[in-house]
Design a protein around this motif. Structure first.
Motif, PDB file in Angstrom:
ATOM      1  N   LEU A  33       8.291  -7.325  -0.267  1.00  0.00           N
ATOM      2  CA  LEU A  33       9.190  -6.849   0.795  1.00  0.00           C
ATOM      3  C   LEU A  33       8.627  -7.061   2.194  1.00  0.00           C
ATOM      4  O   LEU A  33       9.308  -6.778   3.180  1.00  0.00           O
ATOM      5  N   GLY A  34       7.368  -7.508   2.277  1.00  0.00           N
ATOM      6  CA  GLY A  34       6.764  -7.748   3.579  1.00  0.00           C
ATOM      7  C   GLY A  34       6.434  -6.489   4.337  1.00  0.00           C
ATOM      8  O   GLY A  34       6.530  -6.450   5.575  1.00  0.00           O
ATOM      9  N   ILE A  35       6.049  -5.448   3.612  1.00  0.00           N
ATOM     10  CA  ILE A  35       5.649  -4.186   4.243  1.00  0.00           C
ATOM     11  C   ILE A  35       4.245  -3.827   3.769  1.00  0.00           C
ATOM     12  O   ILE A  35       3.660  -4.517   2.934  1.00  0.00           O
ATOM     13  N   SER A  36       3.686  -2.748   4.287  1.00  0.00           N
ATOM     14  CA  SER A  36       2.323  -2.370   3.904  1.00  0.00           C
ATOM     15  C   SER A  36       2.333  -1.531   2.624  1.00  0.00           C
ATOM     16  O   SER A  36       3.336  -0.894   2.295  1.00  0.00           O
ATOM     17  N   ARG A  37       1.194  -1.552   1.913  1.00  0.00           N
ATOM     18  CA  ARG A  37       1.094  -0.745   0.699  1.00  0.00           C
ATOM     19  C   ARG A  37       1.214   0.745   0.997  1.00  0.00           C
ATOM     20  O   ARG A  37       1.904   1.479   0.261  1.00  0.00           O
ATOM     21  N   PRO A  38       0.565   1.299   2.061  1.00  0.00           N
ATOM     22  CA  PRO A  38       0.762   2.717   2.376  1.00  0.00           C
ATOM     23  C   PRO A  38       2.228   3.061   2.637  1.00  0.00           C
ATOM     24  O   PRO A  38       2.673   4.162   2.304  1.00  0.00           O
TER      25      PRO A  38
END
Length: 324
Positions: A33-38
């Motif tokens: 999704l192109g977001i961060s793991r946190p």
């Protein structure tokens, strides 16, 4: 046209599906999704809070776990394992408890642990049931001397050897009786270099496997011949209801001082309290008062018992109130 709130909800649903249904981990979802793991972690938490994700656990052990929680909360110990073995004979219950104890020990063991082992049939049964688990540098050490020549299969030495052999580990032997004729004889034994070395190792124990004994003519110390009936009556007259290691406890869980303790070779309850993880296995109506006393004194960290005994322990505690 949907609003921003609905789109946020749609994204939470998508992330939840990828995680719970498709089996992707949080980093894989983040990369997709192109977001961060946190951020993925926060979204999963939000989905649960919003009721999008509702986790249902199929629990066939709910009744047993009610009693586990009740005992743990009542007496303030770390953990309790209660097994439902309906209409079973004592041997079957012993086997089932041993299997539970084996599973618990396997999960608790770490590399280089020193495991202290008491005498008793329940501990011997664990030696029969446990399988091999790979741990480096394990050592097993007996915590009490021998209870006569009969019953050798469940002496502390035998139990330590049995467990060590199953786990392909080292073990020590305590070549001394559990009870001797006098304090002077005990001092001679415990000052022997070989025996003193075993006690030094016992003092480094990380995990201890122990039983809980009743104070009666059926107690191991009487049946083995080391305590006479009059000896056990004397201890009982002082208020003792539990035999624990080389010590006796009253119904409040406090130690009962007695002269014969000076003749016993093994760890006392006070010494055993220093062990980080003490696992006790005990069951049976005749041991209910003893189990309750041991729990009240917080002498153990984990109790393994059957459901009928658990019910009786809670009942006995309510009928014999003390301030914990």
């Amino acid at each position: 046209m949907s609003d921003i709130g609905e789109e946020r909800t749609r994204l939470l649903v998508k992330v939840s599906n990828l995680y719970y249904n498709d089996g992707l981990n949080q980093q894989e979802i983040a990369d997709r999704l192109g977001i961060s793991r946190p951020q993925v972690s926060r979204m999963l938490s939000m989905a649960r809070a919003a009721g999008i994700v509702q986790i249902k656990i199929k629990n066939p052990y709910s009744e047993e776990q009610q009693y586990e929680r009740a005992i743990a909360e009542t007496f303030g110990i770390h953990d309790v394992s209660v097994l439902n073995v309906p209409d079973a004979d004592p041997r079957t219950i012993e086997t089932q408890l041993a299997r539970a104890g084996s599973a618990l020990l396997e999960s608790a063991l770490k590399d280089h642990d020193i495991v202290g082992v008491m005498a008793g049939r329940s501990i011997a049964a664990i030696g029969n049931e446990i399988g091999f688990v790979q741990r480096k540098g394990l050592q097993f050490v007996p915590l009490v001397g021998g209870w006569g020549s009969e019953g050798a299969p469940w002496h502390a030495n035998s139990n330590a050897r049995s467990l060590a052999e199953k786990l392909k580990s080292k073990y020590r032997l305590l070549n001394a009786p559990a009870v001797v004729a006098s304090k002077e004889a005990r001092d001679v034994f415990v000052n022997e270099p070989e025996i003193a070395d075993v006690f030094r190792m016992a003092g480094k124990t990380n995990i201890a496997l122990v039983g809980i004994g009743q104070v009666s003519e059926q107690a191991t110390i009487v049946q083995s011949g080391y305590f006479s009936k009059s000896d056990i009556e004397n201890v009982r007259s002082l208020g003792a209801v539990a035999s624990y290691c080389t010590s006796f406890l009253d119904e409040t869980g406090k130690l009962v001082p007695y002269d014969l303790e000076q003749r016993m070779i093994g760890m006392t309850a006070g010494e055993l309290r220093k062990v980080p993880n003490v696992i006790a296995i005990a069951s049976g109506e005749e041991k209910v008062a003893a189990i309750c006393a041991t729990l009240r004194g917080r002498w153990i960290d984990v109790l393994i018992t059957d459901m009928e005994t658990a019910k009786l322990v809670l009942k006995w505690h309510n009928e014999h109130p003390v301030k914990l």
